[in-house]
Design a protein around this motif. Structure first.
Motif, PDB file in Angstrom:
ATOM      1  N   ALA A 321       0.832  -1.202   0.000  1.00  9.83           N
ATOM      2  CA  ALA A 321       0.000   0.000   0.000  1.00  9.83           C
ATOM      3  C   ALA A 321       0.869   1.255   0.000  1.00  9.83           C
ATOM      4  CB  ALA A 321      -0.931  -0.004   1.208  1.00  9.83           C
ATOM      5  N   ARG A 322       1.992   1.207   0.721  1.00  4.50           N
ATOM      6  CA  ARG A 322       2.911   2.352   0.745  1.00  4.50           C
ATOM      7  C   ARG A 322       3.507   2.578  -0.643  1.00  4.50           C
ATOM      8  NH1 ARG A 322       7.245   0.533   3.751  1.00  4.50           N
ATOM      9  NH2 ARG A 322       5.811   0.358   5.512  1.00  4.50           N
ATOM     10  N   LEU A 323       3.910   1.491  -1.314  1.00  2.00           N
ATOM     11  CA  LEU A 323       4.463   1.614  -2.662  1.00  2.00           C
ATOM     12  C   LEU A 323       3.423   2.181  -3.627  1.00  2.00           C
ATOM     13  CD1 LEU A 323       6.501   1.152  -4.930  1.00  2.00           C
ATOM     14  CD2 LEU A 323       5.834  -1.268  -4.958  1.00  2.00           C
ATOM     15  N   GLU A 324       2.192   1.710  -3.546  1.00  2.00           N
ATOM     16  CA  GLU A 324       1.144   2.218  -4.430  1.00  2.00           C
ATOM     17  C   GLU A 324       0.922   3.715  -4.222  1.00  2.00           C
ATOM     18  OE1 GLU A 324      -2.133  -0.272  -3.440  1.00  2.00           O
ATOM     19  OE2 GLU A 324      -1.502  -1.932  -4.750  1.00  2.00           O
ATOM     20  N   ALA A 325       0.945   4.159  -2.974  1.00  2.00           N
ATOM     21  CA  ALA A 325       0.747   5.583  -2.684  1.00  2.00           C
ATOM     22  C   ALA A 325       1.937   6.410  -3.195  1.00  2.00           C
ATOM     23  CB  ALA A 325       0.562   5.785  -1.182  1.00  2.00           C
ATOM     24  N   ILE A 326       3.127   5.872  -3.092  1.00  2.00           N
ATOM     25  CA  ILE A 326       4.312   6.568  -3.607  1.00  2.00           C
ATOM     26  C   ILE A 326       4.240   6.684  -5.123  1.00  2.00           C
ATOM     27  CG2 ILE A 326       6.807   6.323  -3.966  1.00  2.00           C
ATOM     28  CD1 ILE A 326       6.922   5.139  -1.110  1.00  2.00           C
ATOM     29  N   THR A 327       3.815   5.619  -5.789  1.00  2.00           N
ATOM     30  CA  THR A 327       3.684   5.642  -7.246  1.00  2.00           C
ATOM     31  C   THR A 327       2.721   6.732  -7.687  1.00  2.00           C
ATOM     32  OG1 THR A 327       4.156   3.268  -7.391  1.00  2.00           O
ATOM     33  CG2 THR A 327       3.006   4.271  -9.254  1.00  2.00           C
ATOM     34  N   THR A 328       1.603   6.843  -6.999  1.00  2.00           N
ATOM     35  CA  THR A 328       0.622   7.884  -7.324  1.00  2.00           C
ATOM     36  C   THR A 328       1.206   9.269  -7.109  1.00  2.00           C
ATOM     37  OG1 THR A 328      -1.223   6.430  -6.739  1.00  2.00           O
ATOM     38  CG2 THR A 328      -1.660   8.796  -6.753  1.00  2.00           C
ATOM     39  N   SER A 329       1.914   9.452  -6.005  1.00  2.00           N
ATOM     40  CA  SER A 329       2.507  10.756  -5.700  1.00  2.00           C
ATOM     41  C   SER A 329       3.506  11.174  -6.769  1.00  2.00           C
ATOM     42  CB  SER A 329       3.187  10.702  -4.325  1.00  2.00           C
ATOM     43  OG  SER A 329       3.879  11.902  -4.053  1.00  2.00           O
ATOM     44  N   MET A 330       4.373  10.255  -7.195  1.00  2.00           N
ATOM     45  CA  MET A 330       5.371  10.595  -8.198  1.00  2.00           C
ATOM     46  C   MET A 330       4.739  10.841  -9.568  1.00  2.00           C
ATOM     47  SD  MET A 330       8.384  11.112  -7.199  1.00  2.00           S
ATOM     48  CE  MET A 330       9.216  11.087  -8.787  1.00  2.00           C
ATOM     49  N   ARG A 331       3.737  10.059  -9.910  1.00  2.00           N
ATOM     50  CA  ARG A 331       3.074  10.269 -11.203  1.00  2.00           C
ATOM     51  C   ARG A 331       2.448  11.662 -11.270  1.00  2.00           C
ATOM     52  NH1 ARG A 331      -0.430   6.384 -10.978  1.00  2.00           N
ATOM     53  NH2 ARG A 331      -2.101   7.707 -10.179  1.00  2.00           N
ATOM     54  N   ASP A 332       1.779  12.080 -10.209  1.00  2.00           N
ATOM     55  CA  ASP A 332       1.148  13.400 -10.198  1.00  2.00           C
ATOM     56  C   ASP A 332       2.198  14.516 -10.212  1.00  2.00           C
ATOM     57  OD1 ASP A 332      -1.327  12.186 -10.135  1.00  2.00           O
ATOM     58  OD2 ASP A 332      -1.618  12.432  -7.975  1.00  2.00           O
ATOM     59  N   ALA A 333       3.302  14.309  -9.493  1.00  3.31           N
ATOM     60  CA  ALA A 333       4.346  15.338  -9.458  1.00  3.31           C
ATOM     61  C   ALA A 333       4.977  15.521 -10.824  1.00  3.31           C
ATOM     62  CB  ALA A 333       5.398  14.972  -8.423  1.00  3.31           C
ATOM     63  N   LYS A 334       5.255  14.423 -11.525  1.00  3.79           N
ATOM     64  CA  LYS A 334       5.879  14.526 -12.840  1.00  3.79           C
ATOM     65  C   LYS A 334       4.969  15.222 -13.842  1.00  3.79           C
ATOM     66  CE  LYS A 334       8.849  10.458 -12.315  1.00  3.79           C
ATOM     67  NZ  LYS A 334       9.081   9.053 -12.739  1.00  3.79           N
ATOM     68  N   GLN A 335       3.659  15.066 -13.674  1.00  5.00           N
ATOM     69  CA  GLN A 335       2.729  15.721 -14.586  1.00  5.00           C
ATOM     70  C   GLN A 335       2.845  17.237 -14.512  1.00  5.00           C
ATOM     71  OE1 GLN A 335      -1.139  14.119 -13.637  1.00  5.00           O
ATOM     72  NE2 GLN A 335      -0.808  12.252 -14.846  1.00  5.00           N
ATOM     73  N   VAL A 336       3.187  17.757 -13.342  1.00  5.70           N
ATOM     74  CA  VAL A 336       3.363  19.201 -13.194  1.00  5.70           C
ATOM     75  C   VAL A 336       4.486  19.690 -14.090  1.00  5.70           C
ATOM     76  CG1 VAL A 336       4.062  21.036 -11.605  1.00  5.70           C
ATOM     77  CG2 VAL A 336       2.456  19.270 -10.845  1.00  5.70           C
ATOM     78  N   PHE A 337       5.636  19.006 -14.025  1.00 10.76           N
ATOM     79  CA  PHE A 337       6.805  19.501 -14.735  1.00 10.76           C
ATOM     80  C   PHE A 337       6.735  19.230 -16.238  1.00 10.76           C
ATOM     81  CE2 PHE A 337       8.279  19.287 -10.366  1.00 10.76           C
ATOM     82  CZ  PHE A 337       8.885  20.527 -10.244  1.00 10.76           C
TER      83      PHE A 337
END
Length: 452
Positions: A321-337
């Motif tokens: 569950a921690r890995l899944e939440a990290i994956t979501t966080s990084m995907r959203d962050a990369k979309q910004v840049f």
């Protein structure tokens, strides 16, 4: 006049005795089978003979503009290689502990600003017959991606190639279709109208942040890592087979970098639990993302990175569950840049780093919140065996910077079929940095068990 870009200027401006701003690397080499006892001496002599030092390795801060040293570069007419390149031997028996002891001492010493901002050292005397090369450069000169690309260009995939190349003479790669280099000041002047016209392009990412999809700066909780630090360093290194990380990646649909962040989150969680100091809120990592194009690999010097914020979700006990939440966080962050032009992304990243400099001003030491808890950086490295004068690169440990109120840094790189991790910490704040490395292994092992 050779001006600095905003990120490079920040790295020079915030440096002090307690806050060295250089990045480094520790490479371990296995000599060729037919190497004699004079191999390292001959290698050192071949390295010292490389005297045609190129521009990047001649730079040191200028004293123009009333003494400010973080605005423009001077270029040394001559470079004293007897100072910048040295040879050392470990005391017997020459174990990894002896090598790391020397490395952490070298990594804690400031570079001399009156000289070009780099040093290299050939280290011999390891009991297993290997030798090491430690090199450091000021972060204002180079970022992790360009440093690793430069290193790879000094090595060869031919074990029979006895030619010796070194970073300070390796010329930049300039593609025929790449644009002429443009000064940072010219870039900024050209970009300002575009930034003003394109303010709407930043609005969408900001709306994403405000509606809770993105991790915001200044939201990280305080931890024992986030205190004022000293200049002495602790260094720990370890390698993991890439196949172990790929097993978790394939089983979960995450990226290699997501798995690395999950390992790091588990290590931080385990270490803080050991010290009864795990906060209820999740730790936040700053993850540098390369914005340098292939054509800009070496021709564009300095730093060309954006700063993504990753929610490490250290409050979640379940590893998957921690890995899944990290994956979501990084995907959203990369979309910004990906929505921002390169220079705007770099300026946004420079603004994100500003609170670290503010914390050095008297009266501002105790910021109410941290911009992030630490930096975790994954730098692409060689994917196949490489050699120097027939000696195989056995390990390649990147060593980076603990910032003020950021007592630890985790940086890693690919080396053939392994990932090589280098951890650097404040010696006073984290005397047991080896426990963090042990928890990295625990974090990977628990993900493996959960995905079988």
């Amino acid at each position: 006049m050779d001006l600095l870009n905003p990120l490079d200027a920040i790295f020079l401006a915030i440096e002090s005795r307690e806050h060295p701003m250089h990045v480094g690397g520790l490479q371990l080499f296995e000599p060729p089978a037919d190497a004699g006892p004079e191999f390292t001496q001959q290698l050192f002599e071949a390295m010292a003979a490389k005297t045609d030092v190129r521009t990047r390795f001649r730079r040191h801060p200028s004293r123009r503009f009333g003494g400010f040293s973080s605005v423009a570069w001077n270029h040394a007419e001559t470079v004293d290689l007897n100072y910048h390149l040295r040879r050392s031997a470990l005391p017997a028996p020459g174990g990894m502990g002896d090598l790391l002891d020397l490395t952490e001492r070298l990594h804690g010493i400031l570079l001399d600003r009156h000289r070009p901002l780099w040093e290299a050292r050939l280290i011999e005397g390891l009991s297993d017959g290997r030798f090491a090369i430690y090199m450091k450069m000021h972060h204002a000169l180079i970022d992790g991606v360009s440093a690793m690309r430069l290193l790879q260009r000094t090595l060869t995939d031919d074990p029979l190639d006895t030619h010796v190349n070194v970073p300070w003479v390796t010329p930049p790669v300039v593609r025929d279709d790449s644009p002429e280099p443009v000064s940072p000041l010219t870039q900024a002047s050209r970009a300002l109208p575009r930034i003003l016209r394109g303010a709407g392009s930043i609005a969408a990412p900001l709306r994403g942040a405000l509606d809770g999809r993105l991790t915001l700066p200044m939201t990280a909780p305080r931890t024992p890592f986030n205190v004022s630090i000293g200049g002495a360093r602790r260094v720990e290194v370890r390698s993991w087979p890439l196949e172990r990380i790929n097993h978790v990646r394939r089983a979960t649909g995450a990226t290699v970098n997501d798995v690395v962040l999950a390992m790091s989150a588990a290590a931080l969680r385990g270490y803080l639990l050991d010290h009864n100091a795990l906060p209820d809120e999740p730790l936040i990592a700053m993850v540098p993302v390369n914005v340098r194009s292939a054509a800009e690999s070496d021709a564009s010097e300095g730093n060309m990175v954006a700063a993504c914020l990753a929610n490490l979700n250290t409050h979640i006990a379940d590893p998957v569950a921690r890995l899944e939440a990290i994956t979501t966080s990084m995907r959203d962050a990369k979309q910004v840049f990906t929505q921002l032009p390169k220079l705007e992304a770099m300026l946004l990243s420079a603004a994100l780093m500003t609170p670290l400099g503010v914390s050095l001003i008297p009266g501002f030491e105790a910021l109410p919140r941290m911009p992030f808890n630490l930096v975790i950086s994954n730098v692409p490295g060689p994917r196949k065996p490489v050699y120097m004068q027939g000696a195989r690169l056995d390990a390649n440990y990147p060593l980076s910077i603990p910032f003020e109120s950021q007592a630890m840094n985790i940086t890693l790189t690919t080396n053939g079929d392994h990932l090589d991790f280098g951890l650097v910490g404040c010696r006073r704040t984290i005397p047991d940095l080896d426990r963090v490395v042990d928890h990295l292994e625990n974090g990977l092992a628990e993900l493996e068990r959960a995905t079988r």
